[in-house]
Design an enzyme around this catalytic site. Structure first.
Site, PDB file in Angstrom:
ATOM      1  N   ASP A  12       0.737  -1.326  -0.113  1.00 36.38           N
ATOM      2  CA  ASP A  12       0.054   0.043   0.177  1.00 36.38           C
ATOM      3  C   ASP A  12       0.688   1.155  -0.004  1.00 36.38           C
ATOM      4  O   ASP A  12       0.338   2.220   0.454  1.00 36.38           O
ATOM      5  CB  ASP A  12      -0.722  -0.109   1.198  1.00 36.38           C
ATOM      6  CG  ASP A  12      -1.960  -1.203   1.179  1.00 36.38           C
ATOM      7  OD1 ASP A  12      -2.208  -1.721   0.189  1.00 36.38           O
ATOM      8  OD2 ASP A  12      -2.183  -1.626   2.417  1.00 36.38           O
ATOM      9  N   LYS A  15       1.543   2.265  -5.115  1.00 35.78           N
ATOM     10  CA  LYS A  15       2.235   1.626  -6.322  1.00 35.78           C
ATOM     11  C   LYS A  15       1.208   2.122  -7.591  1.00 35.78           C
ATOM     12  O   LYS A  15       1.642   2.356  -8.728  1.00 35.78           O
ATOM     13  CB  LYS A  15       2.346   0.132  -6.374  1.00 35.78           C
ATOM     14  CG  LYS A  15       3.488  -0.243  -5.184  1.00 35.78           C
ATOM     15  CD  LYS A  15       3.434  -1.598  -5.083  1.00 35.78           C
ATOM     16  CE  LYS A  15       2.313  -2.483  -4.318  1.00 35.78           C
ATOM     17  NZ  LYS A  15       1.838  -2.085  -2.973  1.00 35.78           N
ATOM     18  N   GLY A  39      -4.534  -4.265  -3.881  1.00 36.81           N
ATOM     19  CA  GLY A  39      -5.497  -3.372  -4.125  1.00 36.81           C
ATOM     20  C   GLY A  39      -4.819  -2.003  -4.462  1.00 36.81           C
ATOM     21  O   GLY A  39      -4.063  -1.381  -3.875  1.00 36.81           O
ATOM     22  N   HIS A  40      -4.671  -1.691  -5.841  1.00 32.02           N
ATOM     23  CA  HIS A  40      -3.861  -0.458  -6.078  1.00 32.02           C
ATOM     24  C   HIS A  40      -4.863   0.686  -6.678  1.00 32.02           C
ATOM     25  O   HIS A  40      -5.655   0.327  -7.581  1.00 32.02           O
ATOM     26  CB  HIS A  40      -3.142  -0.963  -7.683  1.00 32.02           C
ATOM     27  CG  HIS A  40      -2.081  -2.160  -6.879  1.00 32.02           C
ATOM     28  ND1 HIS A  40      -1.328  -2.382  -7.825  1.00 32.02           N
ATOM     29  CD2 HIS A  40      -1.793  -2.671  -5.715  1.00 32.02           C
ATOM     30  CE1 HIS A  40      -0.341  -3.406  -7.179  1.00 32.02           C
ATOM     31  NE2 HIS A  40      -0.759  -3.361  -5.935  1.00 32.02           N
ATOM     32  N   GLN A 222       2.023  -6.025  -3.066  1.00 31.17           N
ATOM     33  CA  GLN A 222       2.406  -6.184  -1.866  1.00 31.17           C
ATOM     34  C   GLN A 222       3.670  -5.431  -1.586  1.00 31.17           C
ATOM     35  O   GLN A 222       3.587  -4.222  -2.329  1.00 31.17           O
ATOM     36  CB  GLN A 222       2.491  -7.729  -1.392  1.00 31.17           C
ATOM     37  CG  GLN A 222       1.376  -8.374  -1.061  1.00 31.17           C
ATOM     38  CD  GLN A 222       0.724  -9.003  -2.575  1.00 31.17           C
ATOM     39  OE1 GLN A 222       1.411  -9.487  -3.336  1.00 31.17           O
ATOM     40  NE2 GLN A 222      -0.467  -8.627  -2.921  1.00 31.17           N
TER      41      GLN A 222
HETATM   42  P1  GDP Z   1      -0.929   0.110  -3.616  1.00 31.39           P
HETATM   43  O1  GDP Z   1      -1.216  -0.974  -3.025  1.00 31.39           O
HETATM   44  O2  GDP Z   1       0.627   0.413  -3.294  1.00 31.39           O
HETATM   45  O3  GDP Z   1      -0.997   0.821  -4.799  1.00 31.39           O
HETATM   46  O4  GDP Z   1      -1.333   1.443  -2.502  1.00 31.39           O
HETATM   47  P2  GDP Z   1      -3.020   1.705  -2.233  1.00 31.39           P
HETATM   48  O5  GDP Z   1      -3.819   2.139  -3.126  1.00 31.39           O
HETATM   49  O6  GDP Z   1      -3.583   0.501  -1.669  1.00 31.39           O
HETATM   50  O7  GDP Z   1      -3.020   2.763  -0.951  1.00 31.39           O
HETATM   51  C1  GDP Z   1      -2.349   3.950  -1.356  1.00 31.39           C
HETATM   52  C2  GDP Z   1      -3.436   5.066  -0.839  1.00 31.39           C
HETATM   53  O8  GDP Z   1      -2.889   6.300  -0.864  1.00 31.39           O
HETATM   54  C3  GDP Z   1      -4.505   5.279  -2.184  1.00 31.39           C
HETATM   55  O9  GDP Z   1      -5.677   5.771  -1.458  1.00 31.39           O
HETATM   56  C4  GDP Z   1      -3.886   6.412  -2.936  1.00 31.39           C
HETATM   57  O10 GDP Z   1      -4.830   7.007  -3.399  1.00 31.39           O
HETATM   58  C5  GDP Z   1      -3.135   7.197  -1.722  1.00 31.39           C
HETATM   59  N1  GDP Z   1      -2.161   8.044  -2.010  1.00 31.39           N
HETATM   60  C6  GDP Z   1      -1.144   7.640  -2.970  1.00 31.39           C
HETATM   61  N2  GDP Z   1      -0.210   8.540  -2.923  1.00 31.39           N
HETATM   62  C7  GDP Z   1      -0.324   9.631  -2.145  1.00 31.39           C
HETATM   63  C8  GDP Z   1       0.034  10.911  -1.668  1.00 31.39           C
HETATM   64  O11 GDP Z   1       1.187  11.353  -2.200  1.00 31.39           O
HETATM   65  N3  GDP Z   1      -0.518  11.687  -0.758  1.00 31.39           N
HETATM   66  C9  GDP Z   1      -1.836  11.025  -0.203  1.00 31.39           C
HETATM   67  N4  GDP Z   1      -2.497  11.955   0.563  1.00 31.39           N
HETATM   68  N5  GDP Z   1      -2.201   9.904  -0.672  1.00 31.39           N
HETATM   69  C10 GDP Z   1      -1.714   9.244  -1.623  1.00 31.39           C
HETATM   70  P1  IMO Z   2      -0.910  -4.208  -2.262  1.00 28.77           P
HETATM   71  O1  IMO Z   2      -0.379  -4.807  -3.703  1.00 28.77           O
HETATM   72  C1  IMO Z   2      -0.947  -4.603   2.121  1.00 28.77           C
HETATM   73  C2  IMO Z   2      -1.226  -8.644   3.590  1.00 28.77           C
HETATM   74  C3  IMO Z   2      -2.368  -9.351   4.315  1.00 28.77           C
HETATM   75  C4  IMO Z   2      -2.009 -10.368   5.184  1.00 28.77           C
HETATM   76  C5  IMO Z   2      -0.776 -10.727   4.584  1.00 28.77           C
HETATM   77  C6  IMO Z   2      -0.935 -12.205   3.786  1.00 28.77           C
HETATM   78  O2  IMO Z   2      -2.442  -3.518  -2.315  1.00 28.77           O
HETATM   79  O3  IMO Z   2       0.195  -3.489  -1.574  1.00 28.77           O
HETATM   80  P2  IMO Z   2      -2.618 -12.818   1.614  1.00 28.77           P
HETATM   81  O4  IMO Z   2      -3.966 -12.313   1.372  1.00 28.77           O
HETATM   82  O5  IMO Z   2      -1.761 -12.461   0.781  1.00 28.77           O
HETATM   83  O6  IMO Z   2      -2.519 -14.184   2.305  1.00 28.77           O
HETATM   84  O7  IMO Z   2      -2.174 -11.886   3.116  1.00 28.77           O
HETATM   85  O8  IMO Z   2      -0.313  -9.772   3.526  1.00 28.77           O
HETATM   86  N1  IMO Z   2      -1.199  -8.233   2.353  1.00 28.77           N
HETATM   87  C7  IMO Z   2      -1.258  -6.860   2.061  1.00 28.77           C
HETATM   88  N2  IMO Z   2      -1.135  -5.678   2.864  1.00 28.77           N
HETATM   89  N3  IMO Z   2      -1.008  -4.376   0.756  1.00 28.77           N
HETATM   90  C8  IMO Z   2      -1.506  -5.702  -0.404  1.00 28.77           C
HETATM   91  O9  IMO Z   2      -1.282  -5.599  -1.347  1.00 28.77           O
HETATM   92  C9  IMO Z   2      -1.199  -6.997   0.579  1.00 28.77           C
HETATM   93  N4  IMO Z   2      -1.614  -7.984   0.030  1.00 28.77           N
HETATM   94  C10 IMO Z   2      -1.321  -9.006   1.226  1.00 28.77           C
HETATM   95  O10 IMO Z   2      -3.085  -8.154   4.906  1.00 28.77           O
HETATM   96  O11 IMO Z   2      -1.322  -9.462   6.450  1.00 28.77           O
HETATM   97 MG    MG Z   3      -3.070  -1.679  -1.716  1.00 25.35          MG
END
Ligand code: GDP
Ligand code: IMO
Ligand code: MG
Length: 422
Positions: A12, A15, A39-40, A222
């Site tokens: 998270d 990415k 979840g991107h 991840q």
């Molecule tokens: P990912 O799994 O690495 O793609 O990240 P996620 O989408 O799960 O979580 C990142 C969250 O941070 C999302 O809600 C993005 O919209 C938000 N985000 C990304 N970059 C920034 C930033 O520079 N500032 C803020 N405030 N939010 C950001």
């Molecule tokens: P993105 O790509 C954050 C965590 C789960 C759990 C562990 C194992 O959005 O960054 P799994 O479902 O793989 O068996 O879970 O890994 N986890 C993540 N945490 N971002 C993710 O993906 C994750 N994918 C799995 O919360 O602790």
């Molecule tokens: Mg994510």
């Protein structure tokens, strides 16, 4: 050349947003591991979109998108995702390709994930319950079903054989019965639909594009500390999330790999169980969660929050050979008078700057360096020069500690809220 973009923490890191931005410089975006546990998040004309299996290059008109062999695919999630994206991206199916060697997540994999977590009780991993672990277990156990199998006339037979095995395993787990049978019909409908996707011999497909001089970006899911080999085992996911996973997850040679973009938040989060040395279980942690809207993009769970952990980050940078560092969510720190960064651990009373083996059992006390906060909004800044001096000092310290240059600074959720560092 194939460049790589991956998370350096526990996922998270942002990415999705960064891949969406960088995609304009690439011809192909390829996912190499993970599955619908990812979840991107990205924003398209102000509308929030969360991608789970489809690569984050779909919204760049000229980008082809590949789901590589290292990914595990739940046909149902993929089908729903296609339905969600199609109205925003009418030519999606023309630009989406799937490796015939990617493994399938079956309904019983999801049931096994739930049963395994239930059986673990208080020691549960905190899995997203998407069936990731059981699907990868069948892959390495040499029982799995692959995308190419859905084109075979005896797919149903293969499915039944594997499912019967799973049913026995579920019986052994005992616990509350999981009614996975209700997931079968949607599964077969989604499989039927998958037959019409562009299923390719992806390693040859990629090689052809590389020979034609196309630029490829491998999109990680991840984060490095969730890597099956180097993460905080056993609180990890079931794939190699570090740069090494690109070669086996796409079928490209290491000599083809160019830049490695590593992403970190300006602080740190983790969702699910397991060690998190810099976690703040206090008002400051709460403040980071509120300011950063730290709730899971896949499960909605509140994310655990803490200060940036440079010991863990340096380990991640080393493992993947990061050449370009990207720091996201810097704007979240706007209101803090003081910031902290862990620069050393005290493990069972001994100082170290290495990640310990027994990270789950050892007593880890992070030792911090303090920094003056910038205490001013930075989300409108467009250039590095416009950023406050306190921010520059903080980022300089991170660069020096990690021995890697920061290439981009993200200061908001928008595609354009990204500062290229000269
Ligand atoms: P990912 O799994 O690495 O793609 O990240 P996620 O989408 O799960 O979580 C990142 C969250 O941070 C999302 O809600 C993005 O919209 C938000 N985000 C990304 N970059 C920034 C930033 O520079 N500032 C803020 N405030 N939010 C950001
Ligand atoms: P993105 O790509 C954050 C965590 C789960 C759990 C562990 C194992 O959005 O960054 P799994 O479902 O793989 O068996 O879970 O890994 N986890 C993540 N945490 N971002 C993710 O993906 C994750 N994918 C799995 O919360 O602790
Ligand atoms: Mg994510």
């Amino acid at each position: 050349m194939i460049d790589v973009l991956l998370g350096l923490q526990w996922g998270d890191e942002g990415k999705g947003k960064i891949v969406d931005f960088l995609a304009s410089q690439y011809d192909i975006i390829a996912r190499f591991q993970g599955g619908p546990n990812a979840g991107h998040t990205l924003y398209l004309k102000g509308e929030k979109v969360v991608l789970h299996t489809i690569p984050s290059g779909v919204f760049q008109q000229n980008c082809l998108n590949l789901i590589g062999n290292g990914v595990v695919i739940d046909p149902v999630t993929l089908s729903k995702e296609i339905d969600k994206i199609l109205p925003l991206c009418p030519d999606l199916l023309r630009r989406l390709f799937v490796s015939q060697k990617a493994h399938l997540i079956l309904p019983t994999h999801r049931a096994l994930d739930a049963a395994s977590e239930q059986a673990k009780g208080a020691d549960k991993i905190g899995s997203t319950l998407k069936g990731i672990g059981p699907a990868y277990m069948d892959k390495t156990g040499r029982n799995g079903l692959r995308v190419g199998d859905i084109l075979s006339p005896n797919f149903k037979e293969k499915y039944n054989k594997l499912t019967q095995k799973h049913v026995q395993m579920l019986r052994q787990y005992g616990g509350t019965p999981i009614e996975w049978e209700q997931w079968e019909q949607p599964f077969f409908e989604a499989v039927e639909r998958m037959r019409f996707l562009q299923i390719v011999n992806a390693e040859y497909w990629l090689e052809g594009h590389l020979k034609n001089g196309k630029k490829i970006l491998a999109e990680g899911a991840q984060g490095s500390m969730l890597d099956i080999d180097f993460g905080t085992y056993p609180f990890v996911t079931s794939s190699n999330t570090i740069a090494a996973g690109v070669c086996s997850g796409l079928g490209v040679a290491p000599s083809r790999v160019g830049d490695v973009y590593g992403i970190t938040k300006a602080y740190c989060t983790r969702v699910g169980g397991g060690p998190f040395p810099t976690e703040l279980e206090d008002a400051t942690g709460e403040r980071l969660r509120a300011a950063g809207h730290e709730f899971g993009a896949t499960t909605g769970r509140p994310r655990r929050c803490g200060w940036i952990d440079l010991v863990a980050l340096r380990y991640a940078v080393m493992l993947s050979g990061v050449t370009k560092l990207i720091v996201t969510k810097t704007d979240v720190m706007d209101g803090f008078e003081t910031l902290q960064a862990a620069t050393e651990y005290k493990v069972n009373g001994v100082n170290t700057n290495e990640m310990p083996f027994d990270v789950c059992e050892a007593h880890i006390e992070p030792l911090y360096s303090s920094f003056k906060g910038w205490e001013t909004p930075i989300s409108e800044c467009k250039t590095f020069d416009e950023l406050p001096q306190a921010f520059k000092d903080y980022s300089k310290f991170i660069e020096t500690y990690l021995g890697t240059k920061i290439s981009h600074i993200s200061n908001g959720t928008g595609r354009d809220q990204l500062i290229v560092v000269p």
